[in-house]
Design a protein around this motif. Sequence first.
Motif, PDB file in Angstrom:
ATOM      1  N   ILE A  53       0.862  -1.189   0.000  1.00  0.00           N
ATOM      2  CA  ILE A  53       0.000   0.000   0.000  1.00  0.00           C
ATOM      3  C   ILE A  53       0.891   1.229   0.000  1.00  0.00           C
ATOM      4  CG2 ILE A  53      -1.682   1.338   1.322  1.00  0.00           C
ATOM      5  CD1 ILE A  53      -2.864  -1.296   2.312  1.00  0.00           C
ATOM      6  N   ASP A  54       0.720   2.089  -0.997  1.00  0.00           N
ATOM      7  CA  ASP A  54       1.602   3.244  -1.095  1.00  0.00           C
ATOM      8  C   ASP A  54       0.969   4.552  -0.620  1.00  0.00           C
ATOM      9  OD1 ASP A  54       0.024   2.830  -3.323  1.00  0.00           O
ATOM     10  OD2 ASP A  54       1.450   3.636  -4.751  1.00  0.00           O
ATOM     11  N   LEU A  55      -0.312   4.522  -0.226  1.00  0.00           N
ATOM     12  CA  LEU A  55      -0.935   5.685   0.408  1.00  0.00           C
ATOM     13  C   LEU A  55      -1.914   5.183   1.456  1.00  0.00           C
ATOM     14  CD1 LEU A  55      -0.821   8.878  -0.082  1.00  0.00           C
ATOM     15  CD2 LEU A  55      -3.173   8.594  -0.865  1.00  0.00           C
ATOM     16  N   TRP A  56      -1.691   5.626   2.685  1.00  0.00           N
ATOM     17  CA  TRP A  56      -2.545   5.196   3.801  1.00  0.00           C
ATOM     18  C   TRP A  56      -3.187   6.436   4.396  1.00  0.00           C
ATOM     19  CZ3 TRP A  56      -0.501   2.704   8.986  1.00  0.00           C
ATOM     20  CH2 TRP A  56      -1.598   2.231   9.730  1.00  0.00           C
ATOM     21  N   ILE A  57      -4.526   6.432   4.451  1.00  0.00           N
ATOM     22  CA  ILE A  57      -5.279   7.557   5.010  1.00  0.00           C
ATOM     23  C   ILE A  57      -5.919   7.105   6.322  1.00  0.00           C
ATOM     24  CG2 ILE A  57      -7.174   9.183   4.650  1.00  0.00           C
ATOM     25  CD1 ILE A  57      -6.757   8.763   1.611  1.00  0.00           C
ATOM     26  N   VAL A  58      -5.599   7.796   7.397  1.00  0.00           N
ATOM     27  CA  VAL A  58      -6.193   7.521   8.710  1.00  0.00           C
ATOM     28  C   VAL A  58      -6.982   8.761   9.106  1.00  0.00           C
ATOM     29  CG1 VAL A  58      -5.775   6.911  11.112  1.00  0.00           C
ATOM     30  CG2 VAL A  58      -4.262   6.019   9.316  1.00  0.00           C
ATOM     31  N   ALA A  59      -8.295   8.627   9.208  1.00  0.00           N
ATOM     32  CA  ALA A  59      -9.155   9.788   9.453  1.00  0.00           C
ATOM     33  C   ALA A  59     -10.188   9.468  10.532  1.00  0.00           C
ATOM     34  CB  ALA A  59      -9.872  10.199   8.160  1.00  0.00           C
ATOM     35  N   CYS A  60     -10.477  10.457  11.355  1.00  0.00           N
ATOM     36  CA  CYS A  60     -11.515  10.274  12.375  1.00  0.00           C
ATOM     37  C   CYS A  60     -11.969  11.632  12.877  1.00  0.00           C
ATOM     38  CB  CYS A  60     -11.010   9.418  13.534  1.00  0.00           C
ATOM     39  SG  CYS A  60      -9.693  10.208  14.472  1.00  0.00           S
ATOM     40  N   ASN A  61     -13.053  11.604  13.614  1.00  0.00           N
ATOM     41  CA  ASN A  61     -13.591  12.804  14.241  1.00  0.00           C
ATOM     42  C   ASN A  61     -13.272  12.816  15.724  1.00  0.00           C
ATOM     43  OD1 ASN A  61     -14.886  14.116  12.018  1.00  0.00           O
ATOM     44  ND2 ASN A  61     -16.524  12.599  12.107  1.00  0.00           N
ATOM     45  N   GLU A  62     -13.146  14.001  16.271  1.00  0.00           N
ATOM     46  CA  GLU A  62     -12.969  14.162  17.712  1.00  0.00           C
ATOM     47  C   GLU A  62     -14.128  13.478  18.438  1.00  0.00           C
ATOM     48  OE1 GLU A  62     -12.074  17.908  20.784  1.00  0.00           O
ATOM     49  OE2 GLU A  62     -12.551  18.258  18.672  1.00  0.00           O
ATOM     50  N   TYR A  63     -13.785  12.730  19.487  1.00  0.00           N
ATOM     51  CA  TYR A  63     -14.722  11.944  20.306  1.00  0.00           C
ATOM     52  C   TYR A  63     -15.190  10.659  19.631  1.00  0.00           C
ATOM     53  CZ  TYR A  63     -14.890  16.516  22.535  1.00  0.00           C
ATOM     54  OH  TYR A  63     -14.542  17.727  23.095  1.00  0.00           O
ATOM     55  N   LYS A  91       7.246   5.798  -0.787  1.00  0.00           N
ATOM     56  CA  LYS A  91       7.939   5.789  -2.075  1.00  0.00           C
ATOM     57  C   LYS A  91       9.429   5.616  -1.835  1.00  0.00           C
ATOM     58  CE  LYS A  91       8.482   8.397  -6.393  1.00  0.00           C
ATOM     59  NZ  LYS A  91       8.176   9.665  -7.114  1.00  0.00           N
ATOM     60  N   ASP A  92      10.023   4.693  -2.578  1.00  0.00           N
ATOM     61  CA  ASP A  92      11.478   4.476  -2.541  1.00  0.00           C
ATOM     62  C   ASP A  92      12.004   4.232  -1.130  1.00  0.00           C
ATOM     63  OD1 ASP A  92      11.546   4.876  -5.307  1.00  0.00           O
ATOM     64  OD2 ASP A  92      11.868   7.054  -5.074  1.00  0.00           O
ATOM     65  N   GLY A  93      11.247   3.427  -0.372  1.00  0.00           N
ATOM     66  CA  GLY A  93      11.711   3.035   0.957  1.00  0.00           C
ATOM     67  C   GLY A  93      11.495   4.058   2.054  1.00  0.00           C
ATOM     68  N   ARG A 141      -6.200  16.681  -3.558  1.00  0.00           N
ATOM     69  CA  ARG A 141      -4.991  17.204  -4.197  1.00  0.00           C
ATOM     70  C   ARG A 141      -3.775  16.354  -3.827  1.00  0.00           C
ATOM     71  NH1 ARG A 141      -1.368  20.988  -2.229  1.00  0.00           N
ATOM     72  NH2 ARG A 141      -2.815  21.680  -0.586  1.00  0.00           N
ATOM     73  N   ILE A 142      -3.687  15.974  -2.571  1.00  0.00           N
ATOM     74  CA  ILE A 142      -2.563  15.149  -2.123  1.00  0.00           C
ATOM     75  C   ILE A 142      -2.576  13.785  -2.817  1.00  0.00           C
ATOM     76  CG2 ILE A 142      -1.651  13.902  -0.119  1.00  0.00           C
ATOM     77  CD1 ILE A 142      -2.483  16.306   1.578  1.00  0.00           C
ATOM     78  N   ILE A 143      -3.775  13.221  -2.975  1.00  0.00           N
ATOM     79  CA  ILE A 143      -3.888  11.930  -3.661  1.00  0.00           C
ATOM     80  C   ILE A 143      -3.424  12.046  -5.107  1.00  0.00           C
ATOM     81  CG2 ILE A 143      -5.507  10.159  -4.454  1.00  0.00           C
ATOM     82  CD1 ILE A 143      -7.165  10.769  -1.906  1.00  0.00           C
ATOM     83  N   ARG A 144      -3.830  13.116  -5.766  1.00  0.00           N
ATOM     84  CA  ARG A 144      -3.399  13.312  -7.162  1.00  0.00           C
ATOM     85  C   ARG A 144      -1.885  13.474  -7.250  1.00  0.00           C
ATOM     86  NH1 ARG A 144      -8.302  16.359  -7.452  1.00  0.00           N
ATOM     87  NH2 ARG A 144      -7.173  18.277  -6.901  1.00  0.00           N
ATOM     88  N   GLU A 145      -1.305  14.214  -6.311  1.00  0.00           N
ATOM     89  CA  GLU A 145       0.141  14.406  -6.318  1.00  0.00           C
ATOM     90  C   GLU A 145       0.892  13.095  -6.119  1.00  0.00           C
ATOM     91  OE1 GLU A 145       0.075  18.935  -4.366  1.00  0.00           O
ATOM     92  OE2 GLU A 145       0.841  17.229  -3.213  1.00  0.00           O
ATOM     93  N   ALA A 146       0.374  12.251  -5.226  1.00  0.00           N
ATOM     94  CA  ALA A 146       1.053  10.979  -4.938  1.00  0.00           C
ATOM     95  C   ALA A 146       0.791   9.938  -6.014  1.00  0.00           C
ATOM     96  CB  ALA A 146       0.593  10.454  -3.578  1.00  0.00           C
ATOM     97  N   ASP A 147      -0.376  10.005  -6.654  1.00  0.00           N
ATOM     98  CA  ASP A 147      -0.778   9.065  -7.700  1.00  0.00           C
ATOM     99  C   ASP A 147      -0.542   7.610  -7.280  1.00  0.00           C
ATOM    100  OD1 ASP A 147      -1.817   8.265 -10.148  1.00  0.00           O
ATOM    101  OD2 ASP A 147       0.126   8.359 -11.160  1.00  0.00           O
ATOM    102  N   PRO A 148      -1.156   7.199  -6.168  1.00  0.00           N
ATOM    103  CA  PRO A 148      -0.871   5.868  -5.623  1.00  0.00           C
ATOM    104  C   PRO A 148      -1.542   4.747  -6.417  1.00  0.00           C
ATOM    105  CG  PRO A 148      -2.601   6.922  -4.361  1.00  0.00           C
ATOM    106  CD  PRO A 148      -2.137   7.938  -5.358  1.00  0.00           C
TER     107      PRO A 148
END
Length: 307
Positions: A53-63, A91-93, A141-148
């Motif tokens: 997996i070359d892009l990992w998104i961890v997201a949550c809401n407070e509480y 990327k690249d280790g 935008r970050i996803i597009r930049e990384a192009d995972p």
Amino acid sequence: MVSNEDFLVLNAPCMKDLKTKIKPLREQIQIRDEWLVERMETVMPQIMERCGIDLWIVACNEYNEDPVIFTMMPASMMTARRTTILVFSYKDGKVRRMSLARPRVGLDGIYESRWTNPKGSVWANNNSTDPCETQYECLARIIREADPEKIGLNFSEHFAFGDGLSHKLYELIYEAMDEKYRERIVSAEYLCVGWLETRTEKEMAAYTGIMQLAHTMIKEAFSSRVVMPGVTKTDDVKYFMMQNALDLGLNPWFDFEVSVRRENVGTIYENTLIMPGDILHCDVGLKYLGLCTDTQENAYVLKLGET
């Protein structure tokens, strides 16, 4: 000649004797944050490479925090702030770690802040060269930049620790993505488990000392310092240990359990008198420096005349 009861008393170490092992809060935070950076630089690339997996998104809401995110935030940041999004790009280790969250919530110094020009916000950075955008526009935008090739999200059928992404946040992340990236979403369950289960050499060295605290606590509780057969109940032993832990600044990981197994009766789980001939059993867990113990021990209560 020392009697068996006196021997138990004299040789049962006291939790208070180990109080000097417990660092003040400020030092604990410093140690945990140093460990976190080391884990990010060593463990994170290893598990992302292993899971493909070359892009990992961890997201949550407070509480409503994802259980994994607690282990990714600096120690002084006790909860997520509003909607907190962490992004790991491999990327690249190496792993680039980024945060999409309100500024000055505690992530600075460990994460690269990427949402610096929030649309419609009073706390936007006027010097930012980033486009004015919402949190999810920034993520896109970050996803597009990384192009995972593979985008890991925390949903899982089998592992609770890998299933921390709420349904609504999944929808918001999915809708924010360009359509071609939606097909690249995979479960990050093995990333979650790998991150939690893999420990550095420093953490493992410290864990030996943390386990000493747990065993010392049990040894004292299972001695005649605490137990008087026919008088002491199992809950007395349980709360002796829990109170001792709290007095030292340690938190129980779960509700302690103390039970007895009695001849011709079997296991008694409810609060009961401890009698000669009983086998005491405990299941206890302490939290210290972000690490948890989980310890079960037994002790036999001697009958009169037994050695």
